[in-house]
Design an enzyme around this catalytic site. Structure first.
Site, PDB file in Angstrom:
ATOM      1  N   ASP A  37      40.324  43.914  32.970  1.00 27.69           N
ATOM      2  CA  ASP A  37      40.793  42.046  33.832  1.00 27.69           C
ATOM      3  C   ASP A  37      42.265  42.529  34.376  1.00 27.69           C
ATOM      4  O   ASP A  37      42.715  42.725  32.826  1.00 27.69           O
ATOM      5  CB  ASP A  37      40.546  41.068  32.137  1.00 27.69           C
ATOM      6  CG  ASP A  37      40.744  40.088  32.912  1.00 27.69           C
ATOM      7  OD1 ASP A  37      41.697  39.942  34.135  1.00 27.69           O
ATOM      8  OD2 ASP A  37      39.958  39.100  32.344  1.00 27.69           O
ATOM      9  N   GLY A  69      37.447  34.533  42.460  1.00 27.28           N
ATOM     10  CA  GLY A  69      37.881  35.960  41.958  1.00 27.28           C
ATOM     11  C   GLY A  69      38.813  36.536  41.469  1.00 27.28           C
ATOM     12  O   GLY A  69      39.375  35.558  40.882  1.00 27.28           O
ATOM     13  N   GLY A 129      36.620  41.567  47.939  1.00 23.72           N
ATOM     14  CA  GLY A 129      36.020  40.596  47.294  1.00 23.72           C
ATOM     15  C   GLY A 129      35.322  39.929  47.987  1.00 23.72           C
ATOM     16  O   GLY A 129      35.042  40.381  49.339  1.00 23.72           O
ATOM     17  N   ASP A 175      41.983  35.205  41.964  1.00 28.68           N
ATOM     18  CA  ASP A 175      42.616  34.153  41.747  1.00 28.68           C
ATOM     19  C   ASP A 175      42.187  33.272  41.222  1.00 28.68           C
ATOM     20  O   ASP A 175      43.541  32.871  40.089  1.00 28.68           O
ATOM     21  CB  ASP A 175      43.145  33.474  43.458  1.00 28.68           C
ATOM     22  CG  ASP A 175      43.951  33.161  44.057  1.00 28.68           C
ATOM     23  OD1 ASP A 175      44.880  32.797  42.892  1.00 28.68           O
ATOM     24  OD2 ASP A 175      43.746  32.221  45.206  1.00 28.68           O
TER      25      ASP A 175
HETATM   26  N1  AR6 Z   1      40.497  41.052  37.199  1.00 21.93           N
HETATM   27  C1  AR6 Z   1      40.991  42.194  38.318  1.00 21.93           C
HETATM   28  N2  AR6 Z   1      39.972  42.492  39.327  1.00 21.93           N
HETATM   29  C2  AR6 Z   1      39.153  41.392  39.063  1.00 21.93           C
HETATM   30  C3  AR6 Z   1      39.170  40.435  38.693  1.00 21.93           C
HETATM   31  C4  AR6 Z   1      39.778  40.296  37.114  1.00 21.93           C
HETATM   32  N3  AR6 Z   1      40.003  39.593  36.498  1.00 21.93           N
HETATM   33  N4  AR6 Z   1      38.633  38.994  39.141  1.00 21.93           N
HETATM   34  C5  AR6 Z   1      37.812  40.002  40.119  1.00 21.93           C
HETATM   35  N5  AR6 Z   1      38.383  40.737  40.540  1.00 21.93           N
HETATM   36  P1  AR6 Z   1      38.990  38.581  45.384  1.00 21.93           P
HETATM   37  P2  AR6 Z   1      39.746  38.398  48.065  1.00 21.93           P
HETATM   38  C6  AR6 Z   1      38.734  41.840  41.983  1.00 21.93           C
HETATM   39  O1  AR6 Z   1      37.464  37.941  46.339  1.00 21.93           O
HETATM   40  O2  AR6 Z   1      38.643  39.922  48.420  1.00 21.93           O
HETATM   41  C7  AR6 Z   1      39.835  33.803  45.971  1.00 21.93           C
HETATM   42  O3  AR6 Z   1      39.156  32.632  46.510  1.00 21.93           O
HETATM   43  C8  AR6 Z   1      36.892  41.736  42.530  1.00 21.93           C
HETATM   44  O4  AR6 Z   1      35.852  42.333  41.988  1.00 21.93           O
HETATM   45  O5  AR6 Z   1      39.464  37.992  44.043  1.00 21.93           O
HETATM   46  O6  AR6 Z   1      41.110  39.377  48.579  1.00 21.93           O
HETATM   47  C9  AR6 Z   1      40.922  33.522  46.320  1.00 21.93           C
HETATM   48  O7  AR6 Z   1      41.468  32.160  46.709  1.00 21.93           O
HETATM   49  C10 AR6 Z   1      37.556  41.692  43.918  1.00 21.93           C
HETATM   50  O8  AR6 Z   1      37.349  44.499  43.465  1.00 21.93           O
HETATM   51  O9  AR6 Z   1      39.664  38.788  47.077  1.00 21.93           O
HETATM   52  C11 AR6 Z   1      40.778  33.870  48.722  1.00 21.93           C
HETATM   53  O10 AR6 Z   1      40.474  32.933  49.062  1.00 21.93           O
HETATM   54  C12 AR6 Z   1      38.975  42.017  43.526  1.00 21.93           C
HETATM   55  O11 AR6 Z   1      39.200  41.380  42.875  1.00 21.93           O
HETATM   56  C13 AR6 Z   1      39.646  35.333  48.441  1.00 21.93           C
HETATM   57  O12 AR6 Z   1      39.666  35.190  47.173  1.00 21.93           O
HETATM   58  C14 AR6 Z   1      39.239  40.953  45.168  1.00 21.93           C
HETATM   59  O13 AR6 Z   1      38.371  40.594  44.910  1.00 21.93           O
HETATM   60  C15 AR6 Z   1      40.917  36.721  48.538  1.00 21.93           C
HETATM   61  O14 AR6 Z   1      39.829  37.421  48.769  1.00 21.93           O
END
Ligand code: AR6
Length: 176
Positions: free
Chosen positions: A15, A37, A124, A39
């Site tokens: 994390d 996610g 994600g 964020d």
């Molecule tokens: N630590 C590390 N990685 C993480 C964590 C964490 N705590 N939580 C999730 N991931 P995403 P995107 C991973 O969807 O695709 C949001 O709503 C996750 O498993 O977070 O860039 C924003 O506001 C995945 O591999 O980001 C945008 O609207 C990676 O982080 C949108 O999502 C990215 O997944 C951005 O989408």
């Protein structure tokens, strides 16, 4: 651990909100007003101070980056970047994803930050295939280090086993 000149690149499973670096990078959206996610996790763990600064910044174009304090997080700053939404790969996704990593590192350098942690941007909710996205992430980071130096430690923080293994395979190919 992988080394280029003075810089080490590490792979960490877990994390990103638990990481203590000069900055952690957030995979945000154009509004910078939060979401799900990583964020969502960053705003939840960091508290309202981050969102207050994001509101003042007023958004961020895809491929660029902005910086705020890190609130209650162990790191000093959050660098918010916006990766592309994956729409088949013919819409400048690769260039925009490359820029998201590169502009985050540039901003870190401007602030004289030495250690930085990245999540897997765009893979994600934004649907970028991890195999392609990891190549771009690694390429962008390596090119930055070679051209601009300065950063001492880049940590790729992968949230699940599969993504970690993909990164491991790609980095081993590059460095062995
Ligand atoms: N630590 C590390 N990685 C993480 C964590 C964490 N705590 N939580 C999730 N991931 P995403 P995107 C991973 O969807 O695709 C949001 O709503 C996750 O498993 O977070 O860039 C924003 O506001 C995945 O591999 O980001 C945008 O609207 C990676 O982080 C949108 O999502 C990215 O997944 C951005 O989408």
């Amino acid at each position: 651990m992988y080394k280029i000149n003075e810089t080490t690149i590490n792979l960490i499973k877990g994390d990103i909100t638990k990481i203590k670096n000069d900055a952690i990078v957030n995979a945000a959206n154009n509004t910078l007003l939060g979401g799900g996610g990583v964020d969502g996790a960053i705003h939840k763990a960091g508290g309202p101070e981050i969102l207050e600064q994001c509101k003042k910044i007023g958004g961020c174009p895809t491929g660029e980056a902005r910086i705020t304090v890190a609130g209650k997080l162990p790191s000093k700053y959050v660098i918010h970047t916006v990766g592309p939404i994956y729409r088949g790969g013919e819409n400048r996704e690769a260039e925009l994803l490359y820029n998201a990593y590169y502009s985050s590192l540039k901003l870190a350098k401007e602030y004289n930050l030495k250690t930085i942690a990245f999540p897997s941007i765009s893979t994600g909710a934004y649907g970028y295939p991890i195999y392609e996205a990891s190549d771009i992430a690694i390429k962008s980071v390596i090119e930055f280090i070679k051209k601009e130096g300065h950063i001492l430690e880049v940590n790729f923080v992968l949230f699940n086993d599969k993504d970690y293994k993909v990164y491991e395979e790609k980095l081993n190919q590059k460095f062995n």
